[in-house]
Design a protein around this motif. Structure first.
Motif, PDB file in Angstrom:
ATOM      1  N   GLU A  43     -45.853  25.880 -72.929  1.00 14.63           N
ATOM      2  CA  GLU A  43     -45.694  25.715 -74.372  1.00 14.63           C
ATOM      3  C   GLU A  43     -46.875  26.264 -75.165  1.00 14.63           C
ATOM      4  OE1 GLU A  43     -43.259  21.455 -74.140  1.00 14.63           O
ATOM      5  OE2 GLU A  43     -45.424  21.491 -74.524  1.00 14.63           O
ATOM      6  N   GLY A  44     -48.055  26.078 -74.649  1.00 11.19           N
ATOM      7  CA  GLY A  44     -49.261  26.468 -75.365  1.00 11.19           C
ATOM      8  C   GLY A  44     -49.754  25.354 -76.278  1.00 11.19           C
ATOM      9  N   ASN A  45     -51.072  25.270 -76.432  1.00  8.15           N
ATOM     10  CA  ASN A  45     -51.656  24.282 -77.330  1.00  8.15           C
ATOM     11  C   ASN A  45     -51.402  24.684 -78.777  1.00  8.15           C
ATOM     12  OD1 ASN A  45     -52.735  23.031 -75.007  1.00  8.15           O
ATOM     13  ND2 ASN A  45     -54.534  24.348 -75.074  1.00  8.15           N
ATOM     14  N   VAL A  46     -51.619  23.741 -79.713  1.00 14.70           N
ATOM     15  CA  VAL A  46     -51.310  24.002 -81.121  1.00 14.70           C
ATOM     16  C   VAL A  46     -52.500  23.660 -82.008  1.00 14.70           C
ATOM     17  CG1 VAL A  46     -49.839  23.380 -83.078  1.00 14.70           C
ATOM     18  CG2 VAL A  46     -48.836  23.654 -80.829  1.00 14.70           C
ATOM     19  N   VAL A  65     -51.540  31.021 -83.430  1.00 13.06           N
ATOM     20  CA  VAL A  65     -51.628  32.450 -83.135  1.00 13.06           C
ATOM     21  C   VAL A  65     -52.707  33.105 -83.983  1.00 13.06           C
ATOM     22  CG1 VAL A  65     -50.393  34.646 -83.199  1.00 13.06           C
ATOM     23  CG2 VAL A  65     -49.224  32.571 -82.400  1.00 13.06           C
ATOM     24  N   GLU A  66     -52.709  32.797 -85.272  1.00 13.50           N
ATOM     25  CA  GLU A  66     -53.687  33.391 -86.180  1.00 13.50           C
ATOM     26  C   GLU A  66     -55.120  33.020 -85.791  1.00 13.50           C
ATOM     27  OE1 GLU A  66     -49.834  32.866 -88.397  1.00 13.50           O
ATOM     28  OE2 GLU A  66     -51.034  31.746 -86.942  1.00 13.50           O
ATOM     29  N   ALA A  67     -55.289  31.812 -85.228  1.00  6.64           N
ATOM     30  CA  ALA A  67     -56.620  31.360 -84.837  1.00  6.64           C
ATOM     31  C   ALA A  67     -57.041  31.885 -83.467  1.00  6.64           C
ATOM     32  CB  ALA A  67     -56.670  29.833 -84.822  1.00  6.64           C
ATOM     33  N   GLY A  68     -56.140  32.590 -82.778  1.00 10.09           N
ATOM     34  CA  GLY A  68     -56.466  33.132 -81.462  1.00 10.09           C
ATOM     35  C   GLY A  68     -56.445  32.110 -80.353  1.00 10.09           C
ATOM     36  N   LEU A  69     -55.707  31.009 -80.546  1.00 12.21           N
ATOM     37  CA  LEU A  69     -55.729  29.907 -79.586  1.00 12.21           C
ATOM     38  C   LEU A  69     -54.457  29.785 -78.756  1.00 12.21           C
ATOM     39  CD1 LEU A  69     -57.480  27.173 -81.765  1.00 12.21           C
ATOM     40  CD2 LEU A  69     -58.405  28.317 -79.730  1.00 12.21           C
ATOM     41  N   PHE A  70     -53.513  30.700 -78.918  1.00 15.15           N
ATOM     42  CA  PHE A  70     -52.269  30.577 -78.155  1.00 15.15           C
ATOM     43  C   PHE A  70     -52.496  31.062 -76.728  1.00 15.15           C
ATOM     44  CE2 PHE A  70     -48.075  32.032 -76.664  1.00 15.15           C
ATOM     45  CZ  PHE A  70     -47.385  30.853 -76.830  1.00 15.15           C
ATOM     46  N   ARG A  71     -52.275  30.187 -75.777  1.00 19.53           N
ATOM     47  CA  ARG A  71     -52.403  30.498 -74.356  1.00 19.53           C
ATOM     48  C   ARG A  71     -51.265  29.834 -73.602  1.00 19.53           C
ATOM     49  NH1 ARG A  71     -55.913  32.821 -76.507  1.00 19.53           N
ATOM     50  NH2 ARG A  71     -58.030  33.333 -75.823  1.00 19.53           N
ATOM     51  N   LEU A  72     -50.662  30.550 -72.654  1.00 21.39           N
ATOM     52  CA  LEU A  72     -49.683  29.977 -71.744  1.00 21.39           C
ATOM     53  C   LEU A  72     -50.298  29.894 -70.353  1.00 21.39           C
ATOM     54  CD1 LEU A  72     -46.396  31.816 -72.851  1.00 21.39           C
ATOM     55  CD2 LEU A  72     -47.091  29.474 -73.390  1.00 21.39           C
TER      56      LEU A  72
END
Length: 569
Positions: A335-338, A353-360
């Motif tokens: 899911e990825g963190n939010v 996504v904009e903060a560069g924090l989306f990771r699976l």
């Protein structure tokens, strides 16, 4: 030219993420000093091959100053065998208290003082919350767990008394995280406890992975349980006011909790990270004793695609420097963190996504926002560990194939986070089943350190190597009525260039863990004295001027700031 640009960017990331040794080479931002500082604790989840859900959920711990000597001690929560007869007559493993023996210029060292403290915590533990329940100036501890909870009153002489029964705070359900919060502004800390699912050893389910192998169950196969609110009756007892507060109207598989004044009305609200259910944001109805869930209306119930996620850990802080609190929530690996940015008072948007924090590919649990490099911007740490078997590890014969590495993200001050895990040091590439994480300055040098609590593995101490190379200013804010930490106070540092940086005093958040209540402001290379403005719960505001940097200060209303004992360069 493109290659040169990439090299310059890489060099810049290393320069701000790690310390420099005498040869100019980058050294890790954190070093694992667990053995060196004498911390000897290994969590036991009690797994016997039955693949019971509680085995993979615990546990956390706490960093707090139990003996009021000016440094942080460590409490590690233990679980042990689920079926208590499985101990075979042997003593059950216990949660442990480690005293920080920091003194002067001597090295940091922990001593196990569990026996002399009188703490006998042998339940199947999950997490720890800390707060002064009787306003005597000594921090008490509440332990969550499966089928039992425990309230430990600090006696002020190095010992604790189990007052669970006397305080009416036991909990026969599966409690995970808890938060001490004065929700009704009467000057006494109340207790909010989140529950996971309705589980019993006689309720075993048979669950399987995508490859048809037996695996741990999804929590959705068990019934969700509402949270619980306990009112401090000021006489050593608590009353369950959950129904009156409206909390029993809505159940969720709760794992993480954080108290925060979300809408700026001066009353603390309660944000709950639910596993597979929409998250809850319980808005405090301004002293009426009631709460209403507004997570969906405020934008923090679901992710940007409208999906509920498997949420575990949570933290809040002013990530973008606009003076309000943003939220970060950890989730399952698919899911990825939010990251929820507060775009206006009480309204949030998913800006992951904009903060560069989306990771699976990583299941996040404990998380904390901390300015690890003391540049004035909140960075982020996340510890990871799966809850269902990882096929690649299982194929290699790993007997506990849930291990993942941790993450360290640096805030660039322009709205994005940079993954600097590699520069963070070997501790961030080590595979472990991460659960709780607590942060605090263990050696009082201004660099915020990290305690990691692993599932079925060792607790670890990661010492900050970067923070003390820059200037900083730390404060402990005491309540205006009682000699305890003034939780939910807003602390603002006015910089020499006019920039205001705001932090909120809290120990909760992360996952099943409690952190240092002190606030540390990173100042970079600026050594000028500072002005601190504190807004206490209730609205009282006071300024403290001319505070020297590279020191910890104690702030109380109506009194001059005083230096904290033994805390600073």
């Amino acid at each position: 030219m493109k290659r040169l640009s990439l090299l310059l960017v890489a060099f810049a990331c290393v320069a701000v993420s790690g310390a420099q040794d005498r040869r100019g080479a980058a050294s890790p931002a954190f070093l694992d000093k667990t053995a060196e500082v004498g911390l000897d604790f290994t969590h036991v989840n009690g797994a016997t091959g039955e693949l019971l859900l509680p085995e993979v959920i615990g546990a956390g711990g706490a960093l707090f100053d139990y003996d009021n000597d000016g440094d942080l001690d460590l409490f590690a929560v233990q679980s042990g065998p689920l079926r208590r007869g499985a101990a075979g007559g042997e003593a059950l493993p216990r949660s442990r208290l480690f005293r920080n023996d920091l003194s002067g210029a001597g090295p940091l060292h922990f001593t196990d003082v569990t026996e002399r403290s009188g703490i006998a915590a042998t339940a199947y533990g999950m997490g720890a919350a800390v707060g002064d329940i009787d306003n005597d100036g000594w921090t008490d501890v509440y332990l969550t767990g499966l089928g039992a909870a425990q309230m430990l009153r600090n006696n002020g002489n190095g010992s604790f008394s189990d007052v669970t029964a006397a305080s009416r705070t036991n909990d026969a359900r599966w409690s995970t995280s808890a938060s001490f919060v004065d929700y009704d502004a009467d000057g006494w800390l109340d207790l909010f406890v989140v529950h996971y699912v309705n589980f019993g050893l006689d309720m075993k389910r048979g669950c399987f992975s995508a490859g048809s192998a037996r695996d741990y169950c999804n929590p959705a196969v068990y019934e969700a349980v509402p949270a619980r609110l306990l009112h401090n009756d000021r006489d050593g007892t608590f009353s369950d006011v959950s129904a009156r507060a409206g909390l029993e109207r809505l159940a969720g598989r709760g794992l993480g909790v954080l108290a925060a004044d979300v809408n700026g009305d001066g009353w603390p609200d309660l944000y709950v990270a639910n596993d597979g259910d929409p998250n809850h944001l319980w808005i405090n109805e301004r002293g009426s004793g009631r709460f209403r869930d507004e997570a969906l209306l405020t934008g923090v119930a679901l992710n940007r695609t409208g999906q509920a996620q498997g949420s575990m850990g949570i933290d809040a802080g002013d990530v973008d420097g606009d003076g309000d609190q943003d939220f970060f929530v950890t989730n399952l690996d698919n899911e990825g963190n939010v990251f929820y940015r507060q775009v206006e008072a009480g309204l949030f948007e998913d800006r992951t996504v904009e903060a560069g924090l989306f990771r699976l590919g990583f299941t996040g649990f404990g998380t904390r926002l901390l300015d690890y490099d003391n540049d004035g911007w909140l960075d982020l740490i996340v510890v990871n560990g799966a809850v269902r078997h990882l096929a690649a590890q299982a194929r290699r014969g790993d007997t506990y194939p849930l291990k993942q590495r941790s993450h360290l993200f640096r805030n660039d001050g322009r709205g994005r986070f940079i993954d600097v895990s590699e520069a963070g040091g070997p501790a961030f590439s080590q595979l472990q089943v991460g659960r709780g994480v607590a942060t605090g300055d263990l050696d009082n040098d201004g660099g915020v350190d990290v305690a990691v609590f692993n599932n079925n593995g060792p607790a670890r101490v990661l010492m900050n190597q970067v923070g003390s190379t820059r200037h900083w200013l730390g404060v402990r804010v005491l309540d205006r009525r009682h000699p305890r930490d003034a939780l939910q106070s807003r602390v603002t540092l006015v910089g020499s260039a006019g920039r205001a940086t705001t932090r909120v005093v809290h120990t909760d958040g992360s996952y099943a863990s409690a952190s240092d209540p002190r606030v540390v402001f990173g100042l970079g290379l600026d050594a000028a004295a500072r002005t601190i403005r504190v807004q206490w719960p209730g609205g009282l505001v006071e300024e403290f001027r001319g505070l020297a940097v590279d020191r910890y200060w104690v702030l109380e209303p109506g009194k001059p700031a005083r230096m904290a004992p033994g805390a600073g360069k």
